[in-house]
Write an enzyme that holds these catalytic residues in place. Structure first.
Site, PDB file in Angstrom:
ATOM      1  N   TRP A   5       0.810  -1.226   0.000  1.00  0.00           N
ATOM      2  CA  TRP A   5       0.000   0.000   0.000  1.00  0.00           C
ATOM      3  C   TRP A   5       0.840   1.271   0.000  1.00  0.00           C
ATOM      4  O   TRP A   5       0.328   2.355  -0.213  1.00  0.00           O
ATOM      5  CB  TRP A   5      -0.918   0.032   1.244  1.00  0.00           C
ATOM      6  CG  TRP A   5      -0.170  -0.178   2.551  1.00  0.00           C
ATOM      7  CD1 TRP A   5      -0.046  -1.353   3.226  1.00  0.00           C
ATOM      8  CD2 TRP A   5       0.589   0.788   3.293  1.00  0.00           C
ATOM      9  NE1 TRP A   5       0.739  -1.183   4.342  1.00  0.00           N
ATOM     10  CE2 TRP A   5       1.140   0.134   4.402  1.00  0.00           C
ATOM     11  CE3 TRP A   5       0.850   2.156   3.130  1.00  0.00           C
ATOM     12  CZ2 TRP A   5       1.947   0.781   5.347  1.00  0.00           C
ATOM     13  CZ3 TRP A   5       1.650   2.800   4.056  1.00  0.00           C
ATOM     14  CH2 TRP A   5       2.187   2.119   5.154  1.00  0.00           C
ATOM     15  N   ASN A   6       2.153   1.176   0.287  1.00  0.00           N
ATOM     16  CA  ASN A   6       2.868   2.435   0.580  1.00  0.00           C
ATOM     17  C   ASN A   6       3.178   3.267  -0.665  1.00  0.00           C
ATOM     18  O   ASN A   6       3.176   4.499  -0.601  1.00  0.00           O
ATOM     19  CB  ASN A   6       4.101   2.193   1.457  1.00  0.00           C
ATOM     20  CG  ASN A   6       5.149   1.352   0.807  1.00  0.00           C
ATOM     21  OD1 ASN A   6       4.872   0.574  -0.105  1.00  0.00           O
ATOM     22  ND2 ASN A   6       6.379   1.483   1.264  1.00  0.00           N
ATOM     23  N   LYS A  14      -2.678  -8.622  -7.568  1.00  0.00           N
ATOM     24  CA  LYS A  14      -3.433  -8.434  -6.324  1.00  0.00           C
ATOM     25  C   LYS A  14      -2.826  -7.255  -5.575  1.00  0.00           C
ATOM     26  O   LYS A  14      -1.739  -7.358  -5.014  1.00  0.00           O
ATOM     27  CB  LYS A  14      -3.366  -9.678  -5.426  1.00  0.00           C
ATOM     28  CG  LYS A  14      -4.363  -9.559  -4.267  1.00  0.00           C
ATOM     29  CD  LYS A  14      -3.898 -10.218  -2.981  1.00  0.00           C
ATOM     30  CE  LYS A  14      -3.093  -9.327  -2.095  1.00  0.00           C
ATOM     31  NZ  LYS A  14      -3.776  -8.168  -1.506  1.00  0.00           N
ATOM     32  N   PRO A  15      -3.499  -6.102  -5.580  1.00  0.00           N
ATOM     33  CA  PRO A  15      -2.950  -4.947  -4.855  1.00  0.00           C
ATOM     34  C   PRO A  15      -3.196  -5.093  -3.353  1.00  0.00           C
ATOM     35  O   PRO A  15      -3.937  -5.987  -2.927  1.00  0.00           O
ATOM     36  CB  PRO A  15      -3.753  -3.779  -5.425  1.00  0.00           C
ATOM     37  CG  PRO A  15      -5.061  -4.380  -5.834  1.00  0.00           C
ATOM     38  CD  PRO A  15      -4.795  -5.824  -6.209  1.00  0.00           C
ATOM     39  N   ALA A  16      -2.603  -4.204  -2.572  1.00  0.00           N
ATOM     40  CA  ALA A  16      -2.823  -4.242  -1.119  1.00  0.00           C
ATOM     41  C   ALA A  16      -4.294  -3.966  -0.813  1.00  0.00           C
ATOM     42  O   ALA A  16      -4.942  -3.166  -1.501  1.00  0.00           O
ATOM     43  CB  ALA A  16      -1.949  -3.208  -0.434  1.00  0.00           C
ATOM     44  N   GLY A  41       6.495  -6.354  -0.209  1.00  0.00           N
ATOM     45  CA  GLY A  41       5.821  -6.233   1.084  1.00  0.00           C
ATOM     46  C   GLY A  41       6.782  -6.559   2.208  1.00  0.00           C
ATOM     47  O   GLY A  41       8.008  -6.455   2.052  1.00  0.00           O
ATOM     48  N   SER A  42       6.230  -6.978   3.318  1.00  0.00           N
ATOM     49  CA  SER A  42       7.050  -7.191   4.514  1.00  0.00           C
ATOM     50  C   SER A  42       7.887  -8.467   4.404  1.00  0.00           C
ATOM     51  O   SER A  42       7.505  -9.415   3.704  1.00  0.00           O
ATOM     52  CB  SER A  42       6.135  -7.290   5.734  1.00  0.00           C
ATOM     53  OG  SER A  42       5.247  -8.363   5.556  1.00  0.00           O
ATOM     54  N   GLU A  65      10.646  -8.212  -2.963  1.00  0.00           N
ATOM     55  CA  GLU A  65      11.109  -6.884  -2.521  1.00  0.00           C
ATOM     56  C   GLU A  65      10.573  -6.705  -1.111  1.00  0.00           C
ATOM     57  O   GLU A  65       9.373  -6.461  -0.931  1.00  0.00           O
ATOM     58  CB  GLU A  65      10.543  -5.791  -3.433  1.00  0.00           C
ATOM     59  CG  GLU A  65      11.059  -5.811  -4.846  1.00  0.00           C
ATOM     60  CD  GLU A  65      12.479  -5.299  -4.948  1.00  0.00           C
ATOM     61  OE1 GLU A  65      12.943  -4.583  -4.043  1.00  0.00           O
ATOM     62  OE2 GLU A  65      13.137  -5.645  -5.941  1.00  0.00           O
ATOM     63  N   LEU A  66      11.436  -6.867  -0.115  1.00  0.00           N
ATOM     64  CA  LEU A  66      10.937  -6.949   1.272  1.00  0.00           C
ATOM     65  C   LEU A  66      11.333  -5.720   2.096  1.00  0.00           C
ATOM     66  O   LEU A  66      11.659  -4.678   1.544  1.00  0.00           O
ATOM     67  CB  LEU A  66      11.454  -8.255   1.894  1.00  0.00           C
ATOM     68  CG  LEU A  66      11.132  -9.515   1.079  1.00  0.00           C
ATOM     69  CD1 LEU A  66      11.694 -10.764   1.751  1.00  0.00           C
ATOM     70  CD2 LEU A  66       9.648  -9.665   0.837  1.00  0.00           C
ATOM     71  N   CYS A  74      10.063   1.836   2.206  1.00  0.00           N
ATOM     72  CA  CYS A  74      10.981   0.730   2.494  1.00  0.00           C
ATOM     73  C   CYS A  74      12.426   1.219   2.525  1.00  0.00           C
ATOM     74  O   CYS A  74      13.273   0.615   3.166  1.00  0.00           O
ATOM     75  CB  CYS A  74      10.821  -0.363   1.454  1.00  0.00           C
ATOM     76  SG  CYS A  74      10.980   0.260  -0.225  1.00  0.00           S
ATOM     77  N   GLU A 130      11.375  -2.002  11.404  1.00  0.00           N
ATOM     78  CA  GLU A 130      10.877  -0.900  10.576  1.00  0.00           C
ATOM     79  C   GLU A 130       9.847  -0.108  11.366  1.00  0.00           C
ATOM     80  O   GLU A 130       8.868  -0.677  11.841  1.00  0.00           O
ATOM     81  CB  GLU A 130      10.181  -1.460   9.337  1.00  0.00           C
ATOM     82  CG  GLU A 130      11.102  -1.964   8.270  1.00  0.00           C
ATOM     83  CD  GLU A 130      10.336  -2.312   6.994  1.00  0.00           C
ATOM     84  OE1 GLU A 130       9.579  -3.292   7.039  1.00  0.00           O
ATOM     85  OE2 GLU A 130      10.507  -1.622   5.997  1.00  0.00           O
TER      86      GLU A 130
HETATM   87  P1  NAD Z   1       2.519  -6.664   3.774  1.00  0.00           P
HETATM   88  O1  NAD Z   1       3.554  -7.713   3.675  1.00  0.00           O
HETATM   89  O2  NAD Z   1       1.621  -6.661   4.946  1.00  0.00           O
HETATM   90  O3  NAD Z   1       1.558  -6.703   2.501  1.00  0.00           O
HETATM   91  C1  NAD Z   1       2.063  -6.680   1.194  1.00  0.00           C
HETATM   92  C2  NAD Z   1       1.082  -7.399   0.285  1.00  0.00           C
HETATM   93  O4  NAD Z   1       0.970  -8.753   0.710  1.00  0.00           O
HETATM   94  C3  NAD Z   1      -0.341  -6.829   0.321  1.00  0.00           C
HETATM   95  O5  NAD Z   1      -0.909  -6.947  -0.961  1.00  0.00           O
HETATM   96  C4  NAD Z   1      -1.037  -7.755   1.306  1.00  0.00           C
HETATM   97  O6  NAD Z   1      -2.434  -7.800   1.099  1.00  0.00           O
HETATM   98  C5  NAD Z   1      -0.373  -9.077   0.976  1.00  0.00           C
HETATM   99  N1  NAD Z   1      -0.430 -10.062   2.068  1.00  0.00           N
HETATM  100  C6  NAD Z   1      -0.670  -9.869   3.371  1.00  0.00           C
HETATM  101  N2  NAD Z   1      -0.653 -11.036   4.043  1.00  0.00           N
HETATM  102  C7  NAD Z   1      -0.372 -11.992   3.140  1.00  0.00           C
HETATM  103  C8  NAD Z   1      -0.191 -13.403   3.199  1.00  0.00           C
HETATM  104  N3  NAD Z   1      -0.321 -14.068   4.349  1.00  0.00           N
HETATM  105  N4  NAD Z   1       0.105 -14.063   2.067  1.00  0.00           N
HETATM  106  C9  NAD Z   1       0.251 -13.391   0.903  1.00  0.00           C
HETATM  107  N5  NAD Z   1       0.085 -12.063   0.766  1.00  0.00           N
HETATM  108  C10 NAD Z   1      -0.208 -11.369   1.873  1.00  0.00           C
HETATM  109  O7  NAD Z   1       3.290  -5.283   3.610  1.00  0.00           O
HETATM  110  P2  NAD Z   1       2.661  -3.818   3.588  1.00  0.00           P
HETATM  111  O8  NAD Z   1       2.332  -3.447   4.983  1.00  0.00           O
HETATM  112  O9  NAD Z   1       1.598  -3.700   2.543  1.00  0.00           O
HETATM  113  O10 NAD Z   1       3.895  -2.970   3.052  1.00  0.00           O
HETATM  114  C11 NAD Z   1       4.903  -2.535   3.873  1.00  0.00           C
HETATM  115  C12 NAD Z   1       6.093  -3.450   3.790  1.00  0.00           C
HETATM  116  O11 NAD Z   1       6.524  -3.558   2.437  1.00  0.00           O
HETATM  117  C13 NAD Z   1       7.281  -2.929   4.550  1.00  0.00           C
HETATM  118  O12 NAD Z   1       7.940  -3.993   5.174  1.00  0.00           O
HETATM  119  C14 NAD Z   1       8.153  -2.341   3.454  1.00  0.00           C
HETATM  120  O13 NAD Z   1       9.518  -2.222   3.767  1.00  0.00           O
HETATM  121  C15 NAD Z   1       7.916  -3.294   2.349  1.00  0.00           C
HETATM  122  N6  NAD Z   1       8.240  -2.684   1.071  1.00  0.00           N
HETATM  123  C16 NAD Z   1       9.347  -3.123   0.393  1.00  0.00           C
HETATM  124  C17 NAD Z   1       9.699  -2.516  -0.804  1.00  0.00           C
HETATM  125  C18 NAD Z   1      10.906  -2.949  -1.581  1.00  0.00           C
HETATM  126  O14 NAD Z   1      11.008  -2.573  -2.736  1.00  0.00           O
HETATM  127  N7  NAD Z   1      11.811  -3.741  -1.022  1.00  0.00           N
HETATM  128  C19 NAD Z   1       8.915  -1.472  -1.296  1.00  0.00           C
HETATM  129  C20 NAD Z   1       7.806  -1.059  -0.568  1.00  0.00           C
HETATM  130  C21 NAD Z   1       7.465  -1.686   0.616  1.00  0.00           C
END
Ligand code: NAD
Length: 476
Positions: free
Chosen positions: A147-148, A171-173, A224-225, A246-247, A280, A378
């Site tokens: 979502w960020n 699948k977006p956030a 994501g995370s 990309e975490l 991130c 983070e």
């Molecule tokens: P998140 O991991 O909670 O969610 C990311 C995506 O995964 C969303 O679409 C979410 O709906 C989905 N998701 C959630 N639970 C899931 C599961 N159990 N199985 C599969 N998919 C699932 O992360 P967030 O809160 O949306 O984003 C913030 C995180 O993303 C931070 O850790 C940030 O550092 C990271 N991030 C990394 C980069 C990069 O390029 N390395 C860029 C942006 C954000």
């Protein structure tokens, strides 16, 4: 309240089940997004597989023309889409505009890269043979975005995958699906063949399970995370599914005493506070050498106090709301923990009361101990922890003492030191006297637990290509 549709096999599909989309500046829902379950995602993967058969055969240049068209459609709707980003994510409107601009740039970049999936011809070792190394699209891609940076991080996956000849189910956030709907509208208006790009939404673990277990899905790309990244890695073990990840990150910013003070304060402010600290690559730990500390800290605090907090749609706002209540509580917990461990709170750090939404006053902490939560996890908030250091060796050890390795910032005017430190930092991206490293032409991604693979640059499309060897016996 308007229920937004999904985009499945070239059709707009509104479902009975839907989920509210919240404006973080008010805490109130303002729209709903349709939701589907695993069975419908399976159908989407089948449609993507059908579409792949012809999409992959198009000349790269023709796929590029489609991508240029999507970019033009986004550009034409930039004001409205920027507003959508601010409404669902909260970031200040001028930053949403920058995000749309970057997404347009990525699309144009990969439209051109579509022509350049070069293989090679390898000289034969024995007579009567020829060897080709060719690049082929991997197939159907399941993309999961956060979502960020809700638009640009989805585009970083979709554009190179389509350019490579893959088809995509995105699948977006859950918090920010509406700019993905707007993106799908731009794809639709660009008249891509049905099934080439599809948009789904629903319970994330269910959709991810379908991506992981369905044999038609040949690659998963995720931002994501690190926590969810680990779940995907363990899920992918069963099917040996290739993943790009990309975490999370925990970027150190290192200010040496020979740094240009104004320049380093300017760049560190952007690296910390862009996107309300929810990036991130945000500089999560600022290490300042003792010789410049007494000048850097007050200058940074002064600039932080001047930041204007408010609804991202208002004029002149620098800092918007955090994404949700949980994000706000985590930020407050990190501040309390740091102060309890002996850090000094120089400014901000309190929840802004008297208005709805998830607002916090930007904070600067100093003398923060290395074990404080904000130095390890983070924070994802406008909170800047600053610590003092003495030697280069000491700060390199501190900077590298983390599971993450996404981004790092170095401020110095000494070229020898810049190279020495750059080569010692365990980080996928290093910015020297710069606060905004991202650009379409250069690889973006992390080492250690910050991920696998790279987006953007030449590497960005490589992530969706398979390298194959063709050995030919010839009578020549
Ligand atoms: P998140 O991991 O909670 O969610 C990311 C995506 O995964 C969303 O679409 C979410 O709906 C989905 N998701 C959630 N639970 C899931 C599961 N159990 N199985 C599969 N998919 C699932 O992360 P967030 O809160 O949306 O984003 C913030 C995180 O993303 C931070 O850790 C940030 O550092 C990271 N991030 C990394 C980069 C990069 O390029 N390395 C860029 C942006 C954000």
């Amino acid at each position: 309240m308007k229920v937004y549709p999904l985009y499945l096999s070239g059709e707009w599909v509104t479902t009975e089940s839907s989920k509210p989309v919240i404006n973080p500046a008010t805490g109130d829902p303002f729209a709903e997004i349709s939701m589907i379950g695993r069975d419908r995602v399976e159908v989407a993967l089948e449609a993507a597989h059908d579409a792949f058969k012809s999409w992959r055969k198009l000349p790269g240049k023709v796929r590029g023309v489609y991508l240029h068209r999507i970019a033009d459609n986004l550009e034409q709707r930039k004001d409205e889409i920027a507003k959508t980003i601010t409404l669902e994510n909260g970031k200040p409107l001028q930053q949403s505009h920058a995000e749309v601009g970057l997404a347009v740039d990525h699309l144009h970049w990969f439209a051109e890269e579509a022509k350049r999936a070069y293989g090679r011809i390898v000289p034969n070792q024995v007579e009567g043979k020829r060897h080709l190394v060719i690049k082929s699209p991997m197939g159907v891609v399941g993309a999961i975005s956060p979502w960020n940076f809700p638009l640009v991080l989805a585009v970083r996956k979709v554009a190179p995958a389509l350019a490579a000849g893959c088809t995509v189910v995105l699948k977006p956030a859950t918090q920010t699906p509406l700019c993905a709907v707007a993106f799908a509208e731009c794809v639709h208006a660009a008249e891509l063949p049905k099934g080439t790009f599809q948009l789904v939404a629903g319970p994330a673990p269910e959709i991810a399970a379908e991506f992981l277990e369905n044999r038609l899905c040949r690659k998963i790309t995720f931002t994501g995370s690190t926590e969810v990244g680990r779940l995907l890695i363990s899920g992918a073990a069963k099917s040996v599914k290739p993943l790009s990840l990309e975490l999370g990150g925990h970027a150190p910013a290192i200010v040496f005493e020979d740094a240009d003070l104004n320049r380093s304060v300017d760049a560190a402010m952007i690296a910390k506070f862009r996107n309300t600290g929810q990036s991130c690559i945000a500089s999560n730990r600022i290490y300042v050498q003792r010789g410049i500390y007494d000048r850097f800290l007050p200058a940074f605090v002064e600039r932080t106090k001047a930041l204007n907090v408010g609804d991202g749609l208002e004029e002149g706002v620098d800092i918007g709301p955090l994404i949700d209540e949980a994000g706000l509580n985590k930020a407050l917990e990190h501040i309390q923990d740091a102060v309890a461990q002996g850090a000094r709170l120089n400014c901000g750090g309190e929840r802004i009361t008297g208005r709805k939404g998830f607002f916090i006053q930007p904070a600067v902490l100093s003398d923060v101990p290395h074990d404080a939560l904000c130095m390890r996890e983070e924070t994802f908030a406008p909170i800047a922890p600053i610590s003092v250091f003495d030697t280069e060796e000491e700060v390199i050890n501190l900077a590298n003492d983390t599971i993450y390795g996404l981004s790092a910032y170095v401020f110095t005017t000494n070229l020898d030191r810049a190279f020495r430190v750059m080569e010692s930092l365990e980080s996928g991206m290093i910015s020297i006297n710069d606060g905004v490293p991202s650009t379409s032409q250069c690889p973006f991604g992390g080492v250690k637990q910050s991920g696998w693979g790279r987006e953007l640059g030449l590497e960005g499309m490589e992530a969706f290509l398979e390298t194959r060897h063709v050995s030919m016996g010839l009578e020549i």
